[in-house]
Design a protein around this motif. Structure first.
Motif, PDB file in Angstrom:
ATOM      1  N   ALA A  72      77.961  -1.528   7.731  1.00  0.00           N
ATOM      2  CA  ALA A  72      76.673  -0.836   7.757  1.00  0.00           C
ATOM      3  C   ALA A  72      75.988  -0.898   9.124  1.00  0.00           C
ATOM      4  O   ALA A  72      75.248   0.017   9.477  1.00  0.00           O
ATOM      5  CB  ALA A  72      75.759  -1.424   6.689  1.00  0.00           C
ATOM      6  N   PHE A  73      76.212  -1.983   9.901  1.00  0.00           N
ATOM      7  CA  PHE A  73      75.411  -2.167  11.116  1.00  0.00           C
ATOM      8  C   PHE A  73      76.157  -1.920  12.424  1.00  0.00           C
ATOM      9  O   PHE A  73      75.569  -1.451  13.389  1.00  0.00           O
ATOM     10  CB  PHE A  73      74.854  -3.596  11.177  1.00  0.00           C
ATOM     11  CG  PHE A  73      74.013  -3.988  10.007  1.00  0.00           C
ATOM     12  CD1 PHE A  73      73.153  -3.069   9.422  1.00  0.00           C
ATOM     13  CD2 PHE A  73      74.073  -5.269   9.482  1.00  0.00           C
ATOM     14  CE1 PHE A  73      72.365  -3.421   8.335  1.00  0.00           C
ATOM     15  CE2 PHE A  73      73.291  -5.630   8.396  1.00  0.00           C
ATOM     16  CZ  PHE A  73      72.445  -4.709   7.827  1.00  0.00           C
ATOM     17  N   MET A  74      77.448  -2.293  12.472  1.00  0.00           N
ATOM     18  CA  MET A  74      78.082  -2.414  13.780  1.00  0.00           C
ATOM     19  C   MET A  74      78.081  -1.116  14.582  1.00  0.00           C
ATOM     20  O   MET A  74      78.025  -1.141  15.799  1.00  0.00           O
ATOM     21  CB  MET A  74      79.514  -2.946  13.637  1.00  0.00           C
ATOM     22  CG  MET A  74      79.603  -4.344  13.067  1.00  0.00           C
ATOM     23  SD  MET A  74      78.561  -5.527  13.899  1.00  0.00           S
ATOM     24  CE  MET A  74      79.669  -6.059  15.180  1.00  0.00           C
ATOM     25  N   GLY A  75      78.147   0.024  13.904  1.00  0.00           N
ATOM     26  CA  GLY A  75      78.212   1.286  14.645  1.00  0.00           C
ATOM     27  C   GLY A  75      76.863   1.900  14.966  1.00  0.00           C
ATOM     28  O   GLY A  75      76.794   3.015  15.493  1.00  0.00           O
TER      29      GLY A  75
ATOM     30  N   LEU B 298      79.791   8.205   9.730  1.00  0.00           N
ATOM     31  CA  LEU B 298      79.089   8.691   8.545  1.00  0.00           C
ATOM     32  C   LEU B 298      78.503   7.531   7.743  1.00  0.00           C
ATOM     33  O   LEU B 298      77.375   7.608   7.253  1.00  0.00           O
ATOM     34  CB  LEU B 298      80.052   9.472   7.652  1.00  0.00           C
ATOM     35  CG  LEU B 298      80.074  10.983   7.805  1.00  0.00           C
ATOM     36  CD1 LEU B 298      80.951  11.609   6.741  1.00  0.00           C
ATOM     37  CD2 LEU B 298      78.663  11.554   7.699  1.00  0.00           C
ATOM     38  N   SER B 299      79.282   6.451   7.608  1.00  0.00           N
ATOM     39  CA  SER B 299      78.795   5.302   6.825  1.00  0.00           C
ATOM     40  C   SER B 299      77.531   4.726   7.469  1.00  0.00           C
ATOM     41  O   SER B 299      76.553   4.449   6.779  1.00  0.00           O
ATOM     42  CB  SER B 299      79.860   4.208   6.748  1.00  0.00           C
ATOM     43  OG  SER B 299      81.046   4.722   6.203  1.00  0.00           O
ATOM     44  N   VAL B 300      77.582   4.550   8.786  1.00  0.00           N
ATOM     45  CA  VAL B 300      76.429   3.967   9.471  1.00  0.00           C
ATOM     46  C   VAL B 300      75.205   4.865   9.331  1.00  0.00           C
ATOM     47  O   VAL B 300      74.096   4.402   9.079  1.00  0.00           O
ATOM     48  CB  VAL B 300      76.751   3.709  10.954  1.00  0.00           C
ATOM     49  CG1 VAL B 300      75.487   3.416  11.734  1.00  0.00           C
ATOM     50  CG2 VAL B 300      77.731   2.566  11.093  1.00  0.00           C
ATOM     51  N   MET B 301      75.416   6.187   9.478  1.00  0.00           N
ATOM     52  CA  MET B 301      74.289   7.120   9.289  1.00  0.00           C
ATOM     53  C   MET B 301      73.645   6.898   7.928  1.00  0.00           C
ATOM     54  O   MET B 301      72.426   6.816   7.797  1.00  0.00           O
ATOM     55  CB  MET B 301      74.785   8.566   9.348  1.00  0.00           C
ATOM     56  CG  MET B 301      74.967   9.120  10.735  1.00  0.00           C
ATOM     57  SD  MET B 301      75.906  10.674  10.664  1.00  0.00           S
ATOM     58  CE  MET B 301      74.766  11.732   9.777  1.00  0.00           C
ATOM     59  N   ILE B 305      69.906   5.004   6.937  1.00  0.00           N
ATOM     60  CA  ILE B 305      68.857   5.620   6.118  1.00  0.00           C
ATOM     61  C   ILE B 305      68.537   4.731   4.918  1.00  0.00           C
ATOM     62  O   ILE B 305      67.377   4.547   4.565  1.00  0.00           O
ATOM     63  CB  ILE B 305      69.295   7.009   5.630  1.00  0.00           C
ATOM     64  CG1 ILE B 305      69.478   7.940   6.821  1.00  0.00           C
ATOM     65  CG2 ILE B 305      68.258   7.592   4.684  1.00  0.00           C
ATOM     66  CD1 ILE B 305      69.973   9.295   6.429  1.00  0.00           C
ATOM     67  N   ILE B 306      69.570   4.168   4.318  1.00  0.00           N
ATOM     68  CA  ILE B 306      69.330   3.353   3.121  1.00  0.00           C
ATOM     69  C   ILE B 306      68.411   2.181   3.450  1.00  0.00           C
ATOM     70  O   ILE B 306      67.388   1.981   2.792  1.00  0.00           O
ATOM     71  CB  ILE B 306      70.666   2.867   2.515  1.00  0.00           C
ATOM     72  CG1 ILE B 306      71.383   4.043   1.843  1.00  0.00           C
ATOM     73  CG2 ILE B 306      70.435   1.745   1.503  1.00  0.00           C
ATOM     74  CD1 ILE B 306      72.764   3.715   1.307  1.00  0.00           C
ATOM     75  N   TRP B 307      68.739   1.410   4.502  1.00  0.00           N
ATOM     76  CA  TRP B 307      67.864   0.249   4.733  1.00  0.00           C
ATOM     77  C   TRP B 307      66.517   0.657   5.309  1.00  0.00           C
ATOM     78  O   TRP B 307      65.498   0.006   5.060  1.00  0.00           O
ATOM     79  CB  TRP B 307      68.538  -0.885   5.492  1.00  0.00           C
ATOM     80  CG  TRP B 307      69.010  -0.679   6.907  1.00  0.00           C
ATOM     81  CD1 TRP B 307      70.296  -0.615   7.330  1.00  0.00           C
ATOM     82  CD2 TRP B 307      68.210  -0.576   8.104  1.00  0.00           C
ATOM     83  NE1 TRP B 307      70.353  -0.451   8.690  1.00  0.00           N
ATOM     84  CE2 TRP B 307      69.087  -0.422   9.189  1.00  0.00           C
ATOM     85  CE3 TRP B 307      66.835  -0.588   8.354  1.00  0.00           C
ATOM     86  CZ2 TRP B 307      68.641  -0.283  10.507  1.00  0.00           C
ATOM     87  CZ3 TRP B 307      66.397  -0.446   9.664  1.00  0.00           C
ATOM     88  CH2 TRP B 307      67.293  -0.296  10.715  1.00  0.00           C
ATOM     89  N   ALA B 356      70.193  11.570  -0.522  1.00  0.00           N
ATOM     90  CA  ALA B 356      70.395  11.422  -1.958  1.00  0.00           C
ATOM     91  C   ALA B 356      70.299   9.962  -2.420  1.00  0.00           C
ATOM     92  O   ALA B 356      69.573   9.651  -3.369  1.00  0.00           O
ATOM     93  CB  ALA B 356      71.753  12.004  -2.337  1.00  0.00           C
ATOM     94  N   ILE B 357      71.016   9.068  -1.742  1.00  0.00           N
ATOM     95  CA  ILE B 357      71.072   7.689  -2.232  1.00  0.00           C
ATOM     96  C   ILE B 357      69.737   6.979  -2.014  1.00  0.00           C
ATOM     97  O   ILE B 357      69.243   6.290  -2.899  1.00  0.00           O
ATOM     98  CB  ILE B 357      72.219   6.937  -1.546  1.00  0.00           C
ATOM     99  CG1 ILE B 357      73.543   7.540  -2.035  1.00  0.00           C
ATOM    100  CG2 ILE B 357      72.177   5.462  -1.872  1.00  0.00           C
ATOM    101  CD1 ILE B 357      74.711   7.243  -1.158  1.00  0.00           C
ATOM    102  N   GLY B 358      69.139   7.216  -0.853  1.00  0.00           N
ATOM    103  CA  GLY B 358      67.829   6.646  -0.596  1.00  0.00           C
ATOM    104  C   GLY B 358      66.833   7.067  -1.668  1.00  0.00           C
ATOM    105  O   GLY B 358      66.041   6.269  -2.153  1.00  0.00           O
TER     106      GLY B 358
END
Ligand code: NA
Ligand code: NA
Lengths: 205, 466, 313
Positions: A72-75, B298-301, B305-307, B356-358
């Protein structure tokens, strides 16, 4: 297939620093991608262990929870460099030149303030889980197999710290762009990038 | 100043920051942090000496959120499903799906666009993430549509809208996340998404055919494929079936006996099978590295947003806004169906500004109990209920409605993640272009949602058999 | 004066004492001192101690087993097969541990003072398939059990499998696990009894300990009247909790089992004793060794708890 970057470069110190930081950011992003791959392998190990050998991976959920901060954070800083974090560009899309760079400078400063505070806050979160005197330095552990959580918690201030460096660079770059009217080392919004490319192509003709 | 007033002011400030072009994740995080400082300082009556204390407590409270919220097994599905999408691209599965759909369907009016819709629907059976589906089809379908003269904006819109099918047709990361938030049966929810997903695809197709018949200069049908060519396109798409069967075995095991694993494991195993196929099809480290970087991006994007949103949600918790909303909903004296429709409309508005998830994480803890209460409670029998379905069935029905709304929000401006992703893949398209092209699909989604509300059996028939 | 209280989930038997103490404090101070209870709005359940330490809220509930290293002293109460037989006894043991200087110091690291426990009955196992008639039938049984209870199950050859609580029902329905260890109220709320065919009535492998804590500075900052109103309400709040749990929850439990035709599996005293010997002693020894190394008077805490149980307190 990686998307083309919309960041212009030149011979200035700023641009050199930008590219040096980019190398670090890409390495961090790759760690994030490898962690996703690791998640997949973990599931294969867990499922095979359980179904074929009656021997599931102990603490499967705990290990996933440990890997998630890496993903979640590194990138986060790399995505910021490439201009990938989503936003609404209806207003900034209308702006051009110095007005655009000034707006970007202001919003980048706002992000910088947030991230400096979050480095502090997430570091404090890490510190509460860390104790030099304790076995495995651990003052907070996972639910099932009691893995120390501090390494996972450390990922947040670490990645956010790199992002702060990136934001400082962008503040410098936008500040410079406001003065010179030329933006380097910052992501350009699509239209501006197309324009820049067209100009470059004209030069080639 | 009351906490609720602070909540409203900060929410207004957040909207201003978003409109000014601040990245959404950080705007939400900053709004939340400022709100927390404000609330803690207000407790000390804004005494100058106490600002430092308020700043410290607020920062440390916000600083917990990123680690605490992303360290979740449920959310681990998001990167896994995104990875499937990119690996499938290198395994040639996306290309094969699109080719097969083209040879079989492209003879209808608006043929290539209709083929794209059904190719994304087929691909949805292995992909659990909308954004990844749009990202890979943007690379394959858009160039082909442009080649035969489709409007550039419309071609992008088809891909952005088609991608949303991945979250209804199982497997689906967002359906699993819904199930986990509301503690309902994951397997039945996944099953329930199948027919509404296909249904959405047919509504999209009908819309495209209608447009092709009325609009001059719309992309031409593609004809002239022989039956031999058609059948030849099927074997390369077959591996998809294999992956689908693997994933199904994890969740249900149709061959009898125990399932092989949990749905979260099923997603990861599906990715592994596609990974092996990609290796076989010649993927090597440079391509794998690209796939991993794209997955990371994509995951980081999404996680940022989620956190970011959840820091804002933490502030809302201190401002007591969710409780106020829940009390308000249950105190309404309107027709329950009307309330439900208002809730869905509120989702449409909220979804304009959120991913969506947020949005689900933000709203479900408040809205879900309210909806269940409207229907007569979690354990109500169908005969005694407001909407004519038992408590567990209502949970499934509302889940599909909410997920369809959330998917709708992926294509609505100003914040529509799928549109951003399509624009990000193609340099020649701006986000505004994609939003313009996707607009006709708002009508299709509106129709689909109305029908799902009016005829719940479309959703409930399949899970009621299980 | 207003205190914020961080709980999670929804109001239920597990939170009845906090709701009650809020009511009592309000009453006793004529509304001058109120407890504002939030369910999940202020913190994640696993970060409630962090929130107390920061000073974000003044009161919170958490479970020791969520994070053993945050609160090693309390985890003595989560050791398997202590032989606790009632909620009243659980309260008495908890209060004794909570007042032990080592525990007070342990929680002082979080600026926290332990107020009262949330006693839960013993976990037991609900499962599908053939009901185990003897402990040897647990051999190879995949069971969702975490922490100490999982370790205990392993000693009789069961295969502890880890997954989040919300995935448990799907996992059991689909056969990924055959059995699940929970307290009765959790078996009901996570739906594990919907498909279960058997439930172990007297295995009693242990339970979790979930205290309610207050921020020490906030407690010290209360006026004498307000502090007395809070601390003086603990006993009454706990009485209310126990009456409610033994009443409403356990009354629902028996009929819930019967309605679904779930077999109650009862093991002989000999067998329980054998299980206990295999699981309890090694777990206790490991706990004592580990926590002595961490600087806790672990043997003393363990002796205190087992001594009280032996005295039949
Ligand atoms: Na899907
Ligand atoms: Na939107």
């Amino acid at each position: 297939m990686a998307t083309a970057s919309l960041v212009l470069t030149d011979d200035s110190t700023l641009s050199k620093l930008d590219r040096a930081l980019l190398r670090l950011e890409r390495a961090f992003a790759l760690i994030s991608g490898l962690a996703v791959f690791g998640l997949m392998v973990l599931a294969v190990v867990s499922v095979t262990g359980r179904n074929a050998f009656q021997n599931p991976l102990p603490g499967y959920v705990d290990w996933i929870e440990q890997a998630m901060p890496l993903i979640a954070f590194m990138g986060i800083s790399w995505v910021m460099r490439e201009g990938g974090h989503i936003r609404m560009d209806i207003v900034v899309g209308q702006l051009k030149g110095r007005a655009l760079y000034l707006t970007e400078l202001i919003t980048t400063l706002a992000v910088l303030i947030l991230m400096v505070l979050l480095v502090w806050g997430s570091w404090a979160h890490f510190q509460r889980s860390f104790d030099f005197a304790a076995p495995m330095w651990s003052r907070d552990s996972s639910m099932d197999i009691a893995l120390p959580i501090w390494p996972a918690k450390l990922m947040a201030p670490l990645a956010f710290g790199v992002l702060v460096a990136r934001l400082l660079l962008q503040v410098w770059a936008y500040g410079r762009a406001v003065v010179t009217g030329q933006a380097i080392a910052v992501p350009l919004i699509a239209d501006a990038a197309t324009q820049a490319r067209m100009e470059a192509e004209q030069l080639e003709d | 100043m009351e906490p609720i007033d602070i909540g409203l002011w900060v929410t207004g400030g957040l909207l201003v920051m978003v409109v000014l072009g601040m990245r959404v994740a950080f705007a939400a995080g900053l709004a939340g942090l400022i709100g927390l400082i404000w609330i803690f300082w207000a407790r000390k009556d804004f005494a100058m000496d106490d600002f430092g204390w308020a700043l410290t407590v607020a920062t440390k409270t916000a600083g917990q959120v990123p680690h605490s919220k992303v360290s979740s097994q449920a959310l681990s599905l998001i990167p896994t499903f995104i990875l499937i999408g990119y690996l499938a691209y290198y395994a040639g599965l996306t290309k094969a799906m699109f080719e097969a759909a083209k040879r079989w369907i492209a003879w209808v009016p608006g043929g290539l666009a209709v083929s794209t819709v059904f190719a994304t629907a087929g691909f949805a059976a292995v992909s659990g993430a909308s954004v990844a589906t749009s990202a890979v089809f943007a690379r394959i379908a858009i160039p082909e549509m442009l080649k035969i003269g489709y409007n550039k904006q419309f071609a992008a819109g088809v891909v952005a809208a088609g991608g949303t099918l991945a979250s209804l047709i199982p497997p689906s990361a967002i359906l699993v996340i819904y199930a986990i938030i509301v503690e309902q049966d994951v397997g039945k929810l996944l099953l329930a998404g199948f027919i509404p997903g296909l249904f959405s695809a047919f509504v999209y197709a009908a819309l495209i055919i209608g447009m092709a018949l009325t609009i001059k200069g719309f992309g031409p049908p593609v004809t002239g494929f022989t039956w031999r060519e058609r059948f030849a396109s099927l074997p390369p798409a077959l591996p998809i079936v294999f992956v689908v069967v693997t994933i199904i075995c994890f969740v249900y095991n149709p061959f009898g006996g125990d399932a092989w694993g949990t749905p979260t494991e099923g997603g990861a195993i599906g990715a592994f099978v596609v990974f092996l196929m990609a290796l076989y099809r010649g993927m090597r480290w440079p391509q794998l590295k690209d796939a991993l970087l794209e997955t990371a991006k994509l995951s980081v994007m999404i996680f940022t947003i989620i956190w970011g949103v959840l820091i804002y949600v933490r502030f809302l918790g201190f401002a007591e806004l969710p409780a106020a909303f829940s009390d308000w909903i249950t105190s309404l004296t309107m027709d329950p169906m009307l309330i439900l429709i208002c809730i869905l409309l509120a989702y449409a508005v909220l979804g304009m500004f959120m991913d969506a998830i947020g949005m689900l994480l933000l709203t479900l803890p408040v809205v879900y109990p309210a909806v269940m209460a409207l229907n007569g409670g979690a354990d109500v029998a169908a005969a005694d209920s407001t909407f004519g379905m038992s408590g567990p069935m209502c949970a499934i029905w509302f889940g599909i409605l909410v997920v369809k709304m959330a998917e709708f929000c992926l294509i609505t401006p100003p914040i529509g993640l799928n549109c951003f992703v399509v624009a990000g893949v193609r340099d020649d398209l701006s986000v505004q272009d994609v939003f313009k092209g996707v607009t006709p699909f708002f009508i299709a989604d509106g129709v689909t949602i109305a029908l799902l509300v009016a005829f719940p059996w479309i959703v409930l028939w399949l899970p009621s058999l299980a | 004066e207003e205190w914020n209280v961080s709980l999670w989930g929804s109001p239920r038997a597990f939170t009845a004492h906090v709701e009650k103490i809020a009511e009592l404090v309000d009453e006793k101070t004529g509304g001058e001192f109120t407890l504002n209870i939030s369910y999940g709005g202020l913190s994640n359940n696993r970060e409630n101690l962090d929130g107390i330490s920061i000073g974000a809220f003044e009161m919170a509930q958490f479970c020791a087993g969520y994070h053993r290293d945050k609160n090693p002293s309390i985890t003595v109460l989560e050791l398997p097969f202590l032989g606790v037989s009632s909620l009243e006894q659980e309260v008495e043991l908890s209060m004794a541990v909570y007042q032990h200087p080592a525990t007070v110091a342990d929680l002082a690291r979080w600026n926290a003072t332990l107020l009262m426990p949330s006693p839960l009955p013993q976990y037991n196992i609900a499962g599908v398939g053939d009901a185990p008639a003897a402990l040897t039938d647990f051999e190879g049984l995949s069971v969702r059990a975490t922490g100490g209870i999982g370790a205990a199950m392993e000693t009789v050859g069961a295969v502890p499998t880890s997954m989040s609580a919300s995935e448990v029902r799907q996992a059991m329905d689909s056969g990924v696990v055959k059995a699940v260890a929970f307290a009765p109220h959790a078996h009901m709320s996570f739906g594990t009894i919907e498909n279960a065919t058997w439930w172990t009535e007297n295995l009693n492998p242990g339970t979790v300990n979930c205290p309610v804590v207050v921020n020490t500075d906030a407690l010290d900052g209360l006026s004498d009247d307000h502090r007395e109103a809070l601390l003086g309400s603990v006993d009454e709040a706990l009485d209310h909790y126990i009456a409610n749990y033994n009443g409403a929850t356990m009354e629902a439990w028996g009929p819930a089992l019967e309605e679904r035709g779930i077999t109650r599996v009862s093991f002989s005293d000999d067998e329980i004793a054998a299980f206990k010997e295999a699981a309890a002693a090694p777990a206790a020894a490991a706990w004592i060794e580990q926590n002595s190394a961490a600087g806790l008077p672990a043997q003393e805490l363990y002796d205190m708890v087992t001594g009280m149980i032996a005295d039949g307190s």
